[in-house]
Design a protein around this motif. Structure first.
Motif, PDB file in Angstrom:
ATOM      1  N   GLY A 113       0.824  -1.212   0.000  1.00  0.00           N
ATOM      2  CA  GLY A 113       0.000   0.000   0.000  1.00  0.00           C
ATOM      3  C   GLY A 113       0.855   1.256   0.000  1.00  0.00           C
ATOM      4  O   GLY A 113       0.536   2.251  -0.660  1.00  0.00           O
ATOM      5  N   GLY A 114       1.954   1.196   0.739  1.00  0.00           N
ATOM      6  CA  GLY A 114       2.841   2.357   0.830  1.00  0.00           C
ATOM      7  C   GLY A 114       3.743   2.509  -0.371  1.00  0.00           C
ATOM      8  O   GLY A 114       4.321   3.570  -0.596  1.00  0.00           O
ATOM      9  N   ALA A 115       3.896   1.413  -1.149  1.00  0.00           N
ATOM     10  CA  ALA A 115       4.841   1.416  -2.270  1.00  0.00           C
ATOM     11  C   ALA A 115       4.135   1.552  -3.612  1.00  0.00           C
ATOM     12  O   ALA A 115       4.756   1.392  -4.662  1.00  0.00           O
ATOM     13  CB  ALA A 115       5.682   0.137  -2.239  1.00  0.00           C
ATOM     14  N   GLY A 116       2.818   1.779  -3.590  1.00  0.00           N
ATOM     15  CA  GLY A 116       2.089   1.962  -4.845  1.00  0.00           C
ATOM     16  C   GLY A 116       1.828   0.675  -5.594  1.00  0.00           C
ATOM     17  O   GLY A 116       1.629   0.673  -6.805  1.00  0.00           O
ATOM     18  N   ILE A 117       1.839  -0.440  -4.861  1.00  0.00           N
ATOM     19  CA  ILE A 117       1.575  -1.751  -5.475  1.00  0.00           C
ATOM     20  C   ILE A 117       0.151  -2.151  -5.103  1.00  0.00           C
ATOM     21  O   ILE A 117      -0.130  -2.397  -3.932  1.00  0.00           O
ATOM     22  CB  ILE A 117       2.606  -2.784  -4.964  1.00  0.00           C
ATOM     23  CG1 ILE A 117       4.007  -2.371  -5.402  1.00  0.00           C
ATOM     24  CG2 ILE A 117       2.271  -4.190  -5.457  1.00  0.00           C
ATOM     25  CD1 ILE A 117       5.127  -3.133  -4.719  1.00  0.00           C
ATOM     26  N   PRO A 118      -0.777  -2.207  -6.081  1.00  0.00           N
ATOM     27  CA  PRO A 118      -2.180  -2.428  -5.723  1.00  0.00           C
ATOM     28  C   PRO A 118      -2.469  -3.840  -5.215  1.00  0.00           C
ATOM     29  O   PRO A 118      -3.379  -4.027  -4.409  1.00  0.00           O
ATOM     30  CB  PRO A 118      -2.933  -2.152  -7.026  1.00  0.00           C
ATOM     31  CG  PRO A 118      -1.919  -2.343  -8.100  1.00  0.00           C
ATOM     32  CD  PRO A 118      -0.593  -1.963  -7.519  1.00  0.00           C
ATOM     33  N   ALA A 119      -1.711  -4.829  -5.676  1.00  0.00           N
ATOM     34  CA  ALA A 119      -1.989  -6.209  -5.278  1.00  0.00           C
ATOM     35  C   ALA A 119      -0.780  -7.080  -5.591  1.00  0.00           C
ATOM     36  O   ALA A 119       0.091  -6.693  -6.368  1.00  0.00           O
ATOM     37  CB  ALA A 119      -3.211  -6.740  -6.017  1.00  0.00           C
ATOM     38  N   LEU A 146      -4.314 -13.960  -4.523  1.00  0.00           N
ATOM     39  CA  LEU A 146      -4.153 -12.527  -4.750  1.00  0.00           C
ATOM     40  C   LEU A 146      -4.519 -11.772  -3.472  1.00  0.00           C
ATOM     41  O   LEU A 146      -5.569 -12.008  -2.879  1.00  0.00           O
ATOM     42  CB  LEU A 146      -5.071 -12.079  -5.890  1.00  0.00           C
ATOM     43  CG  LEU A 146      -4.975 -10.607  -6.311  1.00  0.00           C
ATOM     44  CD1 LEU A 146      -3.629 -10.324  -6.968  1.00  0.00           C
ATOM     45  CD2 LEU A 146      -6.113 -10.254  -7.271  1.00  0.00           C
ATOM     46  N   GLU A 147      -3.637 -10.895  -3.045  1.00  0.00           N
ATOM     47  CA  GLU A 147      -3.884 -10.055  -1.869  1.00  0.00           C
ATOM     48  C   GLU A 147      -3.732  -8.593  -2.284  1.00  0.00           C
ATOM     49  O   GLU A 147      -2.885  -8.261  -3.108  1.00  0.00           O
ATOM     50  CB  GLU A 147      -2.886 -10.362  -0.753  1.00  0.00           C
ATOM     51  CG  GLU A 147      -2.967 -11.791  -0.216  1.00  0.00           C
ATOM     52  CD  GLU A 147      -4.118 -11.990   0.763  1.00  0.00           C
ATOM     53  OE1 GLU A 147      -4.872 -11.025   1.026  1.00  0.00           O
ATOM     54  OE2 GLU A 147      -4.253 -13.123   1.267  1.00  0.00           O
ATOM     55  N   PHE A 148      -4.508  -7.726  -1.667  1.00  0.00           N
ATOM     56  CA  PHE A 148      -4.526  -6.312  -2.055  1.00  0.00           C
ATOM     57  C   PHE A 148      -3.720  -5.444  -1.088  1.00  0.00           C
ATOM     58  O   PHE A 148      -3.721  -5.692   0.120  1.00  0.00           O
ATOM     59  CB  PHE A 148      -5.975  -5.816  -2.126  1.00  0.00           C
ATOM     60  CG  PHE A 148      -6.752  -6.489  -3.230  1.00  0.00           C
ATOM     61  CD1 PHE A 148      -6.673  -6.023  -4.536  1.00  0.00           C
ATOM     62  CD2 PHE A 148      -7.517  -7.619  -2.971  1.00  0.00           C
ATOM     63  CE1 PHE A 148      -7.352  -6.670  -5.559  1.00  0.00           C
ATOM     64  CE2 PHE A 148      -8.204  -8.273  -3.990  1.00  0.00           C
ATOM     65  CZ  PHE A 148      -8.124  -7.788  -5.290  1.00  0.00           C
ATOM     66  N   GLY A 149      -3.074  -4.447  -1.625  1.00  0.00           N
ATOM     67  CA  GLY A 149      -2.351  -3.479  -0.795  1.00  0.00           C
ATOM     68  C   GLY A 149      -3.307  -2.750   0.141  1.00  0.00           C
ATOM     69  O   GLY A 149      -4.495  -2.620  -0.143  1.00  0.00           O
ATOM     70  N   LEU A 150      -2.771  -2.335   1.281  1.00  0.00           N
ATOM     71  CA  LEU A 150      -3.578  -1.615   2.278  1.00  0.00           C
ATOM     72  C   LEU A 150      -2.968  -0.231   2.483  1.00  0.00           C
ATOM     73  O   LEU A 150      -1.757  -0.115   2.677  1.00  0.00           O
ATOM     74  CB  LEU A 150      -3.507  -2.338   3.634  1.00  0.00           C
ATOM     75  CG  LEU A 150      -4.532  -3.391   4.004  1.00  0.00           C
ATOM     76  CD1 LEU A 150      -4.142  -3.999   5.357  1.00  0.00           C
ATOM     77  CD2 LEU A 150      -5.935  -2.823   4.065  1.00  0.00           C
ATOM     78  N   SER A 151      -3.806   0.780   2.465  1.00  0.00           N
ATOM     79  CA  SER A 151      -3.313   2.094   2.874  1.00  0.00           C
ATOM     80  C   SER A 151      -4.290   2.671   3.888  1.00  0.00           C
ATOM     81  O   SER A 151      -5.332   2.076   4.149  1.00  0.00           O
ATOM     82  CB  SER A 151      -3.125   3.014   1.666  1.00  0.00           C
ATOM     83  OG  SER A 151      -4.333   3.111   0.957  1.00  0.00           O
ATOM     84  N   ALA A 152      -3.951   3.800   4.457  1.00  0.00           N
ATOM     85  CA  ALA A 152      -4.779   4.360   5.528  1.00  0.00           C
ATOM     86  C   ALA A 152      -4.830   5.873   5.416  1.00  0.00           C
ATOM     87  O   ALA A 152      -3.934   6.503   4.844  1.00  0.00           O
ATOM     88  CB  ALA A 152      -4.210   3.956   6.882  1.00  0.00           C
ATOM     89  N   ASP A 153      -5.882   6.445   5.968  1.00  0.00           N
ATOM     90  CA  ASP A 153      -5.970   7.901   6.018  1.00  0.00           C
ATOM     91  C   ASP A 153      -4.920   8.465   6.977  1.00  0.00           C
ATOM     92  O   ASP A 153      -4.341   9.522   6.737  1.00  0.00           O
ATOM     93  CB  ASP A 153      -7.378   8.318   6.472  1.00  0.00           C
ATOM     94  CG  ASP A 153      -8.448   7.808   5.520  1.00  0.00           C
ATOM     95  OD1 ASP A 153      -8.314   8.055   4.306  1.00  0.00           O
ATOM     96  OD2 ASP A 153      -9.394   7.134   5.976  1.00  0.00           O
ATOM     97  N   ALA A 182       4.302   3.839   8.269  1.00  0.00           N
ATOM     98  CA  ALA A 182       4.676   5.220   7.949  1.00  0.00           C
ATOM     99  C   ALA A 182       4.535   5.462   6.448  1.00  0.00           C
ATOM    100  O   ALA A 182       4.096   6.533   6.013  1.00  0.00           O
ATOM    101  CB  ALA A 182       6.103   5.503   8.409  1.00  0.00           C
ATOM    102  N   MET A 183       4.873   4.435   5.645  1.00  0.00           N
ATOM    103  CA  MET A 183       4.766   4.550   4.189  1.00  0.00           C
ATOM    104  C   MET A 183       3.307   4.539   3.721  1.00  0.00           C
ATOM    105  O   MET A 183       2.963   5.159   2.721  1.00  0.00           O
ATOM    106  CB  MET A 183       5.497   3.382   3.522  1.00  0.00           C
ATOM    107  CG  MET A 183       6.999   3.373   3.730  1.00  0.00           C
ATOM    108  SD  MET A 183       7.732   1.767   3.297  1.00  0.00           S
ATOM    109  CE  MET A 183       7.402   1.704   1.540  1.00  0.00           C
ATOM    110  N   ALA A 184       2.474   3.772   4.428  1.00  0.00           N
ATOM    111  CA  ALA A 184       1.113   3.509   3.945  1.00  0.00           C
ATOM    112  C   ALA A 184       0.083   4.517   4.443  1.00  0.00           C
ATOM    113  O   ALA A 184      -1.068   4.454   4.021  1.00  0.00           O
ATOM    114  CB  ALA A 184       0.695   2.088   4.328  1.00  0.00           C
ATOM    115  N   GLY A 185       0.461   5.397   5.345  1.00  0.00           N
ATOM    116  CA  GLY A 185      -0.484   6.387   5.851  1.00  0.00           C
ATOM    117  C   GLY A 185      -0.452   7.652   4.993  1.00  0.00           C
ATOM    118  O   GLY A 185       0.628   8.164   4.700  1.00  0.00           O
TER     119      GLY A 185
END
Lengths: 236, 223
Positions: A113-119, A146-153, A182-185
């Motif tokens: 999620g933090g690295a711009g990889i959707p899945a 298949l697993e999806f990237g996670l990001s957060a507000d 830290a990358m994914a927020g």
């Protein structure tokens, strides 16, 4: 001029809105940003989706946030552990949603999620109940899901030392999910035991580069979850 | 304690003896991940002249024993969330790196506990699947999917006396066909394409005694 320091815990979490997705660092008590979580309880945001490896213990920190009814959904790998009673009771009563994710898949989803990889594909959970509903593909002779990237507000993280640019170093096994979260927020908020002038942390030793950090607040003597639980403390 | 539960009735290896037996089969220089419970005891029994490096998935290679009373650090813990120490040569790292070690095939060996192991190597050790159970998986599925060699150390039967080594797992799987060897209080057993191959019986345990307590055929030790 860049200066990511903020004056208070309250101002650090002031804009976390109802329904936000919030990553909370820590593995058990190691790395748990208790003071930031308590500030979030005081702030009042509700209907949150929280991503953490566990669900807290006793009635402080993450467990207190859940007990206050602010968390609609937990995404975690291990929701029950020693002194963890708040989440199990709400879960059994059907009052909180759970997305159970194997720990390595959770870590990699956050990193992605933090690295711009959707899945991405992984072998973890193939042939188990946790593969249900996941797309599968064979590479070589092996099956993967298949697993999806996670990001957060928002991401809430604890570290040992920071500088005004948001460069961070951690303490021992309290590092755990911090660098990936830290990358994914979209907004990463850090509580640090000390804040030193830029240049004082050797660039060779920086674990989280400041580009991944938005706010740093000083918490010089963070509380330890196990000590609070042993003392029977309940927050607020 | 009832007379039939007294220590004189215990047949086979104790928990410490099981851990010691597993340690004998770990090659020198191995990077090892130890699960919770009996696997944790293995660190006490490293054979003379061998060195193992312990990985704990929450971010430490070179994990040492528990700290002396009053010298622990709440931010230096193992996967079971107990305080540990870091040995000379240890390193700390974050979760994605830690699980890259596991999922990328860099850890040589993992020793886990079990609820059930099937004769084809299927492992169930994370959930009883009961309607009241809070599901919790932690790193178990990553370990069995990524570590080169999986040892299971467990009591041969449950506290109620049911076999844990079974024809087919009834509990939800942690991973299919992942177990290489099983170490119990009664025997050491290898998973083979033909099923449970007996490697050795614990002192004082007969083949019939072990077979009666196993939920699938035991293939006798080759003469």
């Amino acid at each position: 001029m860049i200066d990511k320091r903020v004056e208070s815990l309250a101002s650090a979490v002031a804009d976390i809105c109802d329904g936000a997705t919030v990553m909370v660092g820590g593995f058990g008590e190691a790395g748990s940003p208790i003071e930031l979580i308590h500030a979030l309880i005081d702030q009042g945001a509700t209907g949150l989706t929280v991503i953490n490896n566990n669900t807290g213990s006793g009635e402080v920190g993450l467990a207190a946030l859940i007990k206050a009814g602010r968390v609609a959904k937990m995404i975690c790998s291990y929701p029950r552990s020693l002194n963890s009673t708040v989440f199990p009771e709400l879960y059994k009563a059907g009052k909180i949603e759970l997305e159970l994710v194997p720990q390595g898949t959770l870590a990699e989803r956050i990193r992605a999620g933090g690295a711009g990889i959707p899945a991405f594909f992984t072998a973890t959970s193939v042939g188990t109940p946790l593969e249900i509903g996941k797309e599968k593909r064979t590479f070589g002779s092996r099956e993967y899901v298949l697993e999806f990237g996670l990001s957060a507000d928002f991401s809430l993280i604890k570290c040992k030392r920071a500088d005004p640019y948001g460069n961070l170093i951690y303490n021992k096994t309290a590092r755990n999910f911090g660098p990936a979260m830290a990358m994914a927020g979209k907004v990463t908020i850090v509580q640090s035991e000390s804040i030193v002038p830029a240049g004082e942390i050797d660039p060779e030793n920086i674990i989280t580069p400041g580009i991944f950090v938005n706010r740093v607040v000083l918490v010089e003597n963070p509380q330890h979850e196990s000590a609070l639980v042993a003392a029977g403390v309940s927050y607020p | 304690m009832s007379p039939e539960m007294s220590n004189s009735e215990i047949i086979g290896r104790t928990r410490d003896e099981m851990a010691k037996r597993v340690a004998q089969d770990i090659p020198d220089g191995s990077y090892v991940n130890l699960g919770i419970g009996i696997p944790e005891l293995i660190a006490k029994f490293v054979p003379e002249g061998r060195e193992f490096i312990y990985h704990t998935e929450n971010g430490l290679l070179g994990m040492g024993p528990s700290p002396a009373e009053g010298e622990g650090n709440p931010e230096l813990i193992n996967a079971g969330k107990r305080q540990v120490t870091a040995l000379p040569g240890a390193s700390y790292f974050h979760h994605p790196d830690s699980f890259a070690m596991i999922r990328g095939g860099h850890i040589d060996l993992c020793v886990l506990g079990a609820l059930q192991v099937a004769k084809n190597g299927d492992l169930a050790n994370w959930s009883t699947g009961g309607p009241d159970a809070i599901p919790a998986v932690g790193g178990a599925m990553d370990l069995v999917a990524g570590v080169k060699c999986i040892f299971v150390v467990t009591q041969h039967c449950t506290k109620q006396g049911s076999p844990k080594l079974v024809d087919e797992c009834t509990y939800p799987l942690t991973g299919p066909g992942v177990v290489n060897r099983i170490y119990t209080d009664l025997a050491v057993i290898e998973i083979t394409p033909r099923g449970f191959q007996l490697i050795e019986l614990s002192p004082g345990v007969s083949f019939e005694y072990a077979q009666e307590r196993t939920g699938a055929p035991l293939l006798p030790i080759a003469p």
